[in-house]
Design a protein around this motif. Structure first.
Motif, short mmCIF file in Angstrom:
data_model
loop_
_atom_site.label_atom_id
_atom_site.label_comp_id
_atom_site.label_asym_id
_atom_site.label_seq_id
_atom_site.Cartn_x
_atom_site.Cartn_y
_atom_site.Cartn_z
N ARG A 38 0.84 -1.21 0.00
CA ARG A 38 0.00 0.00 0.00
C ARG A 38 0.87 1.25 0.00
O ARG A 38 0.61 2.21 -0.75
N ARG A 85 2.51 1.60 -3.43
CA ARG A 85 1.55 2.05 -4.44
C ARG A 85 1.28 3.54 -4.30
O ARG A 85 1.24 4.28 -5.29
N GLY A 89 -3.73 -5.72 -7.81
CA GLY A 89 -2.87 -5.23 -6.74
C GLY A 89 -1.40 -5.52 -6.93
O GLY A 89 -0.56 -5.01 -6.17
#
Length: 313
Positions: free
Chosen positions: A10, A13, A191
């Motif tokens: 996360r 990203r 993802g």
């Protein structure tokens, strides 16, 4: 520092969406010994420019020339200076046994993840490329980003397999084969991280974005974050005129200069950083520093590039 793979993914990203990825140079004294304090100062400057993530001891950082204790110091300093503000992804490489040893060092130093550089020397079949990551993933708790370049090039079927390996979270591409890359992105699960790792990634950044890979590393950020950030902003803002001007007047001439001598992808970057007073020192063998003629051409080009974005040498 550290953290579960989902948290690291996360953060990576988010970082990729907000800025270029920084691959800091490793600082050496004139005699070739590691300059820890010079590296600390240099990394602090890199972080002040606001990169999306920090990748110490990778190709630009001359991982291939670092002893294990030097590697430990480089990663530890990067982690300390980052202070949790951005993810720190350390390079590992050679065969899986050596990579696992460096992975332990990086984990102890507080790295968040690892970039798995292409293995040494030999060509290998797809089963072997997958097994290389399986062996390493079984020996570290840190998330892994595979780097395909040189003798490492995954098929879509292999990408599906490596994406199922616990801990493998992404792929850095250095081949610039957009047909292959598109097949890989389509084969990947939701993802899974991808980013453009071409030698001068800005040259192909628009093309990569068309196949769903907008994030990229920037060697230019290592010596002129003002230029790298201006290009990033123009690209994300769809200012095609500014993108074209930076490509035409700075990036393309830089690539032409880089291609004069093998190894200049690192040597020129380090020389440009020295021109700006950054404490990075020389490259280590087998690389060589630029010739006086090439250094003079680099200085002229760097000044022109900085002028384009309103900065000074």
């Amino acid at each position: 520092m550290g953290g579960q793979p989902e948290s690291v993914v996360r953060r990576l990203r988010d970082g990729m969406a907000g800025g270029v990825l920084s691959f800091p140079l490793t600082s050496f004294h004139p005699d070739g010994s590691l300059d820890v304090e010079g590296f600390r100062t240099y990394v602090a400057g890199q972080l002040a420019a606001g990169p999306g993530a920090l990748f110490p001891a990778c190709g630009t950082g001359e991982f291939f020339s670092l002893a294990e204790d030097e590697y430990r110091q480089v990663v530890a300093v990067a982690v300390e200076e980052a202070g949790g503000r951005v993810p720190v992804v350390a390079g590992v490489g050679y065969g899986w046994a050596q990579a696992a040893r460096f992975a332990r060092v990086a984990e102890e130093a507080g790295a968040d993840a690892l970039l798995v550089l292409p293995h040494y020397l030999v060509a290998a079949p797809q089963d072997g490329l997958v097994a290389q990551l399986e062996q390493l993933a079984a020996r570290t708790s840190l998330p892994l980003i595979a780097y395909q370049r040189g003798q490492v090039a995954y098929t879509a079927a292999s990408l599906t397999r490596i994406a199922r390996i616990p801990g493998v979270v992404g792929l850095k591409d250095g081949h610039s084969d957009l047909d292959r890359l598109q097949r890989l992105t389509l084969a990947a699960p939701d993802g899974f991280l991808f980013f453009n790792g071409a030698a001068t990634a800005e040259i192909q950044a628009r093309a990569y974005a068309t196949v769903g890979v907008p994030a990229y590393s920037s060697a230019v950020h290592a010596f002129a974050p003002e230029i790298a950030d201006a290009f990033f902003a123009a690209l994300r803002g769809a200012d095609h005129g500014a993108v074209d001007k930076l490509l035409r007047d700075f990036y393309v001439p830089l690539v032409e200069l880089r291609d004069r001598v093998p190894g200049y992808a690192v040597s020129l970057v380090k020389a440009a950083a020295r021109l700006r007073g950054r404490p990075v020192g020389p490259v280590r063998a087998p690389l060589t520093d630029p010739s006086p003629t090439d250094l003079a051409d680099l200085k002229t080009l760097l000044a022109a590039g900085l002028d384009l974005v309103g900065a000074s040498l």
